[in-house]
Design an enzyme around this catalytic site. Structure first.
Site, short mmCIF file in Angstrom:
data_model
loop_
_atom_site.label_atom_id
_atom_site.label_comp_id
_atom_site.label_asym_id
_atom_site.label_seq_id
_atom_site.Cartn_x
_atom_site.Cartn_y
_atom_site.Cartn_z
N ASP A 178 0.83 -1.19 0.00
CA ASP A 178 0.00 0.00 0.00
C ASP A 178 0.88 1.25 0.00
O ASP A 178 1.85 1.34 0.76
CB ASP A 178 -0.90 -0.02 1.24
CG ASP A 178 -1.78 1.20 1.36
OD1 ASP A 178 -2.68 1.36 0.52
OD2 ASP A 178 -1.56 1.99 2.31
N GLU A 190 1.87 -0.43 -5.02
CA GLU A 190 0.97 0.66 -5.35
C GLU A 190 1.88 1.88 -5.44
O GLU A 190 2.22 2.48 -4.42
CB GLU A 190 -0.11 0.85 -4.29
CG GLU A 190 -1.10 1.94 -4.65
CD GLU A 190 -2.11 2.22 -3.55
OE1 GLU A 190 -3.28 2.50 -3.88
OE2 GLU A 190 -1.74 2.16 -2.35
#
Length: 697
Positions: free
Chosen positions: A347, A384
Site C-alpha cells: 500500500d 501501489e
C-alpha cells in the site's frame, strides 16, 4: 482470555539476549527483546486477563543487566504460550524534540506475534492522559512451531500464469446468505469453504485486504474500520478473523486457510501497510511505536511536534531508517517463512522512496533490500506506486522484480469504454502491456498489474450505474473518496428498471472485464465484480462493515451468466496465450513475437484521431499457433469491420468466441467451439467488443 496460569511473584528472570527481537520461547521460558534508544527505564507487564485493570506482575529491566546498546532484553522463566504482556517506557516527553514517552501507557510489542483485544478496548483511552492498562490491546506470547504444514510451501506461480482476485477476508463470507456456518462467517476458515467457488472462477491468486491486526475503532464516530489500512502490528493476524478470541488459534486458522488455498493451486498475496500506523497524528493514541521511539519510527516535520503526512492517515513510517527497515524486512520474512504467503501488495509503496526527512530519493535502500533478500527470492512483490504526498512512480518503481498496480490502465480503459475523447491511442498502449510505461530496458512481461476496479473506488456494477460518488453513509459530508471516476450511469443514476439501460450496463461490464483479461500484463479482478456486487455508489467503503461491503451471494446465483462469462474469459486468456508462457521474454520481445496488427473498420487502417471510439487488432499469440481478431466499438452506433481473409497462409475459418452484445450463452464460447463466421465483414454493435479466433495449420 486468561493466561496459562497465575504467575509466581518469585518467578526468576535472567539477563536474556538482544536477538531476536520480540518474544522468543525457549526451554527456560520466554526471552523478550525491545529496541529503544532514548528510554530511561523499561518495564515488562504481565497480565492474567485482557481486560484486567492492572498487571499481575511488573518486571523492571535493569539498565546494566538487561540492556545492550539500544536493546532491552530479559529472560523470564516459566512464561509459556498464552501469556499476555505489554511494556511501559519511561523517558522524555518532549514533542518539540520528537520524544513522546508516556509511562502511563501500556504498549504493544512491535515484534509481538499476536494481539489480544478485550471488550473494554478504547482507542480514545490511548489519546488522553492516564493509565491504559484496562483499555489497551495486549501482546500475547504464541508458539509459531505448533502447526503441521503437511509439506506445504509457497506455489511460485509465474506472473504470466497469474489471475488475481482481490478480496476482503471477512466480506467474502460474512453475509448470512453465504452458506457458511454462522461461527465461521467472516473468518479465515470461512474462506476455506468457498475455495471451490474460486476454483470454478479460475483465479490463481487471492489478494487479501490487510490481515495484520488493525484498530477497528479507527473510523468516524459510530462506524467501524472495515478495510484494515491502519495496522497496530506487523506480525499478528487480525483476531476478528478468527472463529474465537484465541490468539494461537487465530495464527493456526490463518495457516489452515493458506494451506487449503495452496492445495487448490491458489496463491495468497497480502495487501500490506508499511507506510503508516493506526497511531495517527499528534492527536492520535499512544499504542506502540509513538511511546517506544517516536522520532525513530516516524517522519517528523521541521517542527518535530508535528507528523509528516504522506499517507493521508496522519503519520508516515520512516521506512529507510535502519531500525524501521529491519522491522519491515523481518515482518515480510516472517509472513513468508512462518505463514507461507506467496506475495505482497504494498500500500502506498512510494513512501519507501522517501528519506528520513520525507524527501524523494533515488534507489531507496528498503526497496532494494526487499528485492534482493534471499528469503524473499520467490515472493511476488507488487507496488501501489504512489502516495498521498504526490509522489507518483507508475512505470518507474524499483527493480524488475517489483510489479506495479497500473492506475493508468484503470483510468484509460474506463475512459475509452465510457466513450471519452482522445483515448484510442492510450487503449492501444494498455492492451499491449503498457510499453509506454514499461518498455525501457529488459523489463519482463507481467510488469503491469491490470485492473479497472479495486477495493478503493466503485465496483464494476457501480462504475456503469453512477456518474458520481454517493458516500454520505461515511459521515464525512461526501468529501471522502475520489471525484475522478471515469464512470457513466448509462442514462439513470443508480438502479433502474429500464430493460434497455440494464442491457447496456451488462454490455459495458463485459467490455471492461474482457479488456482486463485480454490485455498483456497480469489481470486483477475485484471480489464480486463477477456477480455485479454493488456498493450503492459509495466509492470509499473503508468504514462500513455491513451488507453494503459484504459479498451478497444471492447476486452470485442471480448473475450466474456473468460469472460464467468471467470464467470462460479466464480460460480464453490461458488457452490463447495472451501472455507469453516463456519466462525469458521481456515485454518488448513479447510484443515483437506476439505481433499485433492494428486496424480500423478497414484492415490496416487504424484511426488514431482523438474523436475515434473504435479500434481492432489481430494478435498472433506468442506460440504462433493461434490468431485472434479483436474489435472494440465504444461508439454509440453499429460499425462494420473488415476481417482478415481466411484460406491463405494456413489461416483456418474464423470462429466467434466473444460478442458482448449477445445474451448468454452466445456472448462467449469455448475455444474451437464458436460460431463459424463466413462473411468478409462483421457487424460490431454499439458499445460492444468482439473476439474471433482461428488456428494456423
Amino acid at each position: 482470555m486468561s493466561a496459562t496460569r497465575p504467575l509466581d511473584s518469585a518467578q526468576r528472570t535472567g539477563p536474556g539476549r538482544p536477538f531476536p527481537l520480540g518474544p522468543t520461547i525457549c526451554e527456560e521460558g520466554t526471552n523478550f527483546s525491545l529496541f529503544s534508544a532514548n528510554a530511561t527505564m523499561v518495564e515488562l507487564l504481565l497480565f492474567n486477563g485482557v481486560d484486567d485493570v492492572a498487571p499481575s506482575r511488573t518486571i523492571e529491566f535493569d539498565t546494566e543487566r538487561n540492556r545492550t546498546s539500544h536493546y532491552w532484553h530479559m529472560l523470564v522463566c516459566g512464561i509459556e504460550p498464552g501469556q499476555l504482556y505489554g511494556f511501559r517506557l519511561h523517558g522524555p516527553d518532549d514533542p518539540a524534540a520528537g520524544h513522546r514517552f508516556d509511562s502511563q501507557k501500556v504498549l504493544l510489542d512491535p515484534y509481538g506475534r499476536s494481539v489480544a483485544v478485550g471488550k473494554n478496548y478504547s482507542r480514545a483511552g490511548g489519546c488522553r492522559p492516564g493509565d491504559t492498562a484496562a483499555t489497551c490491546m495486549k501482546s500475547v506470547v504464541v508458539d509459531p512451531n505448533r502447526f503441521d504444514w503437511e509439506g506445504d510451501a509457497p506455489l511460485n506461480h509465474s506472473f504470466r500464469q497469474t489471475v488475481i482476485y482481490e478480496m476482503h477476508v471477512a466480506g467474502f463470507t460474512r453475509n448470512p446468505n453465504s452458506g457458511v456456518a454462522e461461527g465461521k462467517r467472516g473468518t479465515f476458515v470461512g474462506v476455506v469453504e468457498k475455495i471451490p467457488y474460486l476454483q470454478k472462477l479460475g483465479v490463481t491468486a487471492v489478494e487479501l485486504l490487510p490481515v495484520f491486526q488493525f484498530d477497528p475503532q479507527d473510523a468516524p464516530d459510530g462506524l467501524e474500520n472495515y478495510w484494515g489500512y491502519d495496522p497496530v502490528s506487523f506480525f499478528a493476524p487480525h483476531l476478528a478473523y478468527c472463529t474465537d478470541n484465541d490468539p494461537q488459534r487465530c495464527m493456526d486458522e490463518f495457516r489452515t486457510m493458506v494451506m487449503a488455498l495452496h492445495k487448490a493451486g491458489i496463491e495468497v498475496i497480502l495487501d500490506v501497510v508499511y507506510n503508516h500506523t493506526s497511531e495517527g497524528d499528534e492527536r492520535g493514541p499512544t499504542v506502540c511505536f509513538r511511546g517506544i521511539e517516536n522520532s525513530v519510527y516516524y517522519i517528523l516535520n521541521q517542527d518535530k511536534a508535528q507528523y509528516a503526512n504522506f499517507t493521508g492517515s496522519g503519520n508516515t513510517l520512516k521506512a529507510n531508517e535502519s531500525v524501521v527497515k529491519r522491522l519491515i524486512l523481518d515482518s515480510l520474512i516472517y509472513w513468508v517463512s512462518e505463514m507461507h504467503v506467496d506475495g505482497f501488495r504494498f500500500d502506498l509503496a512510494s513512501v519507501f522512496s522517501r528519506d528520513q526527512a520525507g524527501e524523494p530519493m533515488i534507489d531507496a535502500p528498503i526497496i532494494w533490500e526487499i528485492d534482493s533478500h534471499p528469503a524473499l527470492a520467490g515472493t511476488k512483490l507488487i507496488a501501489e506506486a504512489w502516495d498521498e504526498g504526490g509522489l507518483y512512480q507508475v512505470g518507474s518503481f524499483g527493480p524488475d522484480k517489483w510489479k506495479e498496480w497500473n492506475g493508468q490502465f484503470r483510468d484509460d480503459i474506463r475512459a475509452f469504454v465510457k466513450g471519452e475523447q482522445g483515448t484510442v491511442i492510450k487503449l492501444r498502449e494498455r492492451i499491449t502491456g503498457s510499453l509506454d510505461l514499461y518498455g525501457e530496458g529488459d523489463r519482463p512481461t507481467g510488469q503491469s498489474i491490470n485492473f479497472v476496479t479495486c477495493h478503493d473506488g466503485f465496483t464494476i456494477n457501480d462504475l456503469v450505474s453512477y456518474n458520481s460518488k454517493h458516500n454520505e453513509a461515511n459521515r464525512e459530508g461526501n468529501r471522502d473518496g475520489t471525484n475522478v471516476n471515469h464512470s457513466w450511469n448509462c442514462g439513470v443514476e443508480g438502479p433502474s428498471p429500464d430493460q434497455a439501460i440494464s442491457l447496456l450496463r451488462s454490455r459495458q461490464i463485459k467490455n471492461l472485464l474482457a479488456l482486463t483479461l485480454l490485455s498483456a500484463g497480469t489481470p486483477m479482478l475485484l471480489m464480486g465484480d463477477e456477480a455485479r456486487r454493488t456498493q450503492g455508489g459509495n466509492n470509499n467503503l473503508y468504514c462500513l462493515d455491513n451488507e453494503t461491503s459484504w459479498l451478497d451471494w444471492n447476486l452470485v446465483s442471480r448473475n450466474a451468466e456473468l460469472s460464467r462469462f468471467v470464467a470462460k474469459l479466464i480460460m480464453l486468456r490461458v488457452g490463447t496465450e495472451i501472455q507469453s508462457a516463456g519466462a525469458s521474454l521481456t515485454l518488448e520481445q513479447y510484443q515483437a513475437r506476439a505481433h499485433y496488427e492494428w486496424h480500423g473498420i478497414e484492415l490496416g487502417k487504424p484511426d488514431w484521431n482523438p474523436d475515434c471510439h473504435a479500434i481492432a487488432f489481430t494478435l498472433h499469440t506468442a506460440s504462433l499457433r493461434r490468431l485472434l481478431y479483436v474489435a472494440v466499438n465504444a461508439f454509440w452506433g453499429t460499425l462494420s469491420f473488415e476481417l482478415p481473409k481466411t484460406g491463405v497462409s494456413g489461416l483456418l475459418a474464423w470462429r466467434r468466441v466473444v460478442d458482448t452484445s449477445l445474451s448468454a450463452p452466445d456472448d462467449i464460447a469455448d475455444l474451437d467451439r464458436g460460431v463459424v463466421i463466413t462473411d468478409a465483414r462483421y457487424i460490431v454493435n454499439a458499445r460492444s467488443l468482439v473476439v474471433l479466433e482461428s488456428t494456423l495449420t
